[in-house]
Design an enzyme around this catalytic site. Structure first.
Site, short mmCIF file in Angstrom:
data_model
loop_
_atom_site.label_atom_id
_atom_site.label_comp_id
_atom_site.label_asym_id
_atom_site.label_seq_id
_atom_site.Cartn_x
_atom_site.Cartn_y
_atom_site.Cartn_z
N ARG A 46 0.98 -1.13 0.33
CA ARG A 46 -0.19 -0.28 0.27
C ARG A 46 0.36 1.47 -0.16
O ARG A 46 0.53 1.84 -0.36
CB ARG A 46 -0.98 0.19 1.34
CG ARG A 46 -1.94 -1.26 1.27
CD ARG A 46 -2.82 -1.28 2.83
NE ARG A 46 -2.28 -1.17 3.91
CZ ARG A 46 -2.50 -2.84 3.87
NH1 ARG A 46 -3.53 -3.28 3.77
NH2 ARG A 46 -2.40 -2.24 5.23
N LYS A 136 -11.71 14.82 4.98
CA LYS A 136 -13.48 14.68 4.84
C LYS A 136 -13.94 13.92 5.65
O LYS A 136 -13.36 12.54 6.36
CB LYS A 136 -12.51 13.52 3.56
CG LYS A 136 -13.64 12.49 3.12
CD LYS A 136 -13.40 11.48 1.85
CE LYS A 136 -13.65 10.18 1.88
NZ LYS A 136 -13.18 9.35 1.12
N GLU A 182 -19.28 15.60 3.18
CA GLU A 182 -19.33 14.90 1.64
C GLU A 182 -20.75 14.28 1.76
O GLU A 182 -20.92 12.55 2.66
CB GLU A 182 -18.10 13.61 1.65
CG GLU A 182 -18.17 12.73 0.60
CD GLU A 182 -17.37 11.74 -0.14
OE1 GLU A 182 -16.17 11.69 0.75
OE2 GLU A 182 -17.58 11.11 -0.75
N LYS A 224 -18.45 18.67 -1.20
CA LYS A 224 -17.82 16.68 -2.10
C LYS A 224 -19.02 15.92 -2.65
O LYS A 224 -19.08 15.60 -1.48
CB LYS A 224 -16.65 16.12 -1.63
CG LYS A 224 -16.98 14.71 -1.97
CD LYS A 224 -15.12 14.38 -1.82
CE LYS A 224 -14.79 13.26 -3.07
NZ LYS A 224 -13.42 12.86 -2.08
P1 13P Z 1 -14.84 7.86 -6.07
O1 13P Z 1 -14.47 8.96 -6.49
O2 13P Z 1 -13.90 6.33 -6.63
O3 13P Z 1 -15.80 8.26 -5.48
O4 13P Z 1 -14.21 7.96 -4.82
C1 13P Z 1 -13.87 9.63 -3.58
C2 13P Z 1 -14.11 9.52 -2.55
O5 13P Z 1 -13.62 9.62 -1.72
C3 13P Z 1 -15.26 8.58 -1.93
O6 13P Z 1 -15.61 8.90 -0.79
#
Ligand code: 13P
Length: 345
Positions: A46, A136, A182, A224
């Site tokens: 990773r 986030k 988000e 987001k």
């Molecule tokens: P994706 O763009 O693959 O949807 O991932 C963005 C993300 O941070 C999801 O929480």
């Protein structure tokens, strides 16, 4: 609260031509990604994969910030440099995923509430000391069809997630960390784009009300969201232009102009489609906020495929990542064309 610094960080994250790389996959999610290319997921693999992305020469022209996972923010590159320093030396802002995942919501079959508020103040202080300047928190909402009283998401799910997102955002600002809020309306299902529009609007209305009540300064935040799409299983798929128009109409009605930027998740769209949608929205022009990207899969998919978990493919992985970042940068100003897909990175 130092709103001047928060607001400067938020604006730097959506600087012209730049967007965010979401590299904050949890251990379970990154294992799934590695399974898809036949690579083993270990702490070292990773690290190697993320080090490859973070050391892509020139990507800093297109990438303003990277969202990290708890493990990654503590890791060091093969030469001993911390991954955070690798980023900050290039002017890339480190961010951190702080939610602990979407868990089943009591009394609401098929719905989730995102957890992670307990102890968050202390965790944010530690992440700030480790170098994180933004964070986030992802909430998820499923859409189902059926009689309106039974159709998801429920008002209950929308309310509890808005409340948690605002609690998180207020704690982030107190800690000097820009919160990315988000709320992801999932696009799995057969729903129409009109239904996506209605649900996304309701989710955003509740979110901005909660942020206001909990005294969050919107100029020190980023949103987001999902784009407003037809459900992936819907027989009638909206065109790129229809998606752009419906999305912008939805955000204009719900997202205050004080928010510096909207940074989209890709949510399972192919990388090329996610770029085309962002480009079409920016082509519409005259918007009160920056429209940018915070893609995970849509930025990483080609790099992951090129890398295949092998050290010999690191340069190929970097080239694929650079190319995708460059095209999404072009989409920030509506200057992306499908022909650019064929050009070498
Ligand atoms: P994706 O763009 O693959 O949807 O991932 C963005 C993300 O941070 C999801 O929480």
């Amino acid at each position: 609260m130092d709103i001047a610094t928060l607001s400067a960080t938020a604006r730097a994250l959506v600087a012209p031509g730049k967007g965010i790389l979401a590299a904050d996959e949890s251990s379970g999610t990154i294992k799934k990604r590695f399974d898809s290319i036949g690579a083993e997921s270990t702490e070292t693999s990773r690290r190697d994969y993320r080090e490859m992305l973070f050391t892509t020469k020139g990507a800093a022209d297109f990438i303003s910030g990277v969202i990290l996972f708890d493990e990654t923010i503590r890791q060091h590159a093969a030469d001993g440099t911390s991954l955070v320093k690798l980023l900050t030396d290039q002017g890339i802002i480190p961010g951190i995923k702080v939610d602990l995942g979407a868990k089943p919501l009591a009394g609401a079959d098929g719905e989730t509430v995102t957890e992670g508020l307990d102890g968050l103040r202390e965790r944010l202080a530690e992440y700030h000391a480790l170098g994180a300047r933004f964070a986030k928190w992802r909430a998820t909402y499923s859409i189902t069809t059926g009689p309106s009283s039974a159709a998801l998401p429920s008002a209950y799910c929308i309310d509890v997630n808005a409340h948690a997102l605002a609690r998180y955002a207020a704690l982030c600002q107190e800690a000097g960390i820009v919160p990315i809020v988000e709320p992801e309306v999932l696009m799995d299902g057969e729903h129409t784009i009109e239904r996506s529009f209605d649900v996304t609007s309701a989710v955003l209305d509740a979110l901005y009300e909660a942020l206001f009540v909990q005294r969050v300064r919107l100029d020190g935040t980023l949103l987001k969201p999902n784009m407003v799409l037809s459900g992936y299983g819907c027989a009638q798929q909206a065109s790129v232009q229809e998606v752009a128009e419906a999305s912008v109409r939805c955000f204009r009605a719900t997202v205050p102009a004080a928010v510096p930027g909207i940074v989209f998740l890709s949510g399972g769209q192919s990388d090329e489609v996610a770029t085309a949608h962002l480009n079409a929205m920016n082509e519409l022009g005259g918007l009160p906020w920056e429209l940018s990207f915070s893609y995970g899969r849509a930025l990483q998919a080609p790099a992951l495929k090129a890398w295949k978990g092998e050290a010999a493919n690191v340069d190929a992985g970097r080239a694929a990542f650079f190319h995708r970042a460059k095209l999404n940068s072009a989409a920030r100003s509506g200057s992306y064309t499908p022909e650019m897909e064929k050009a070498a990175g």
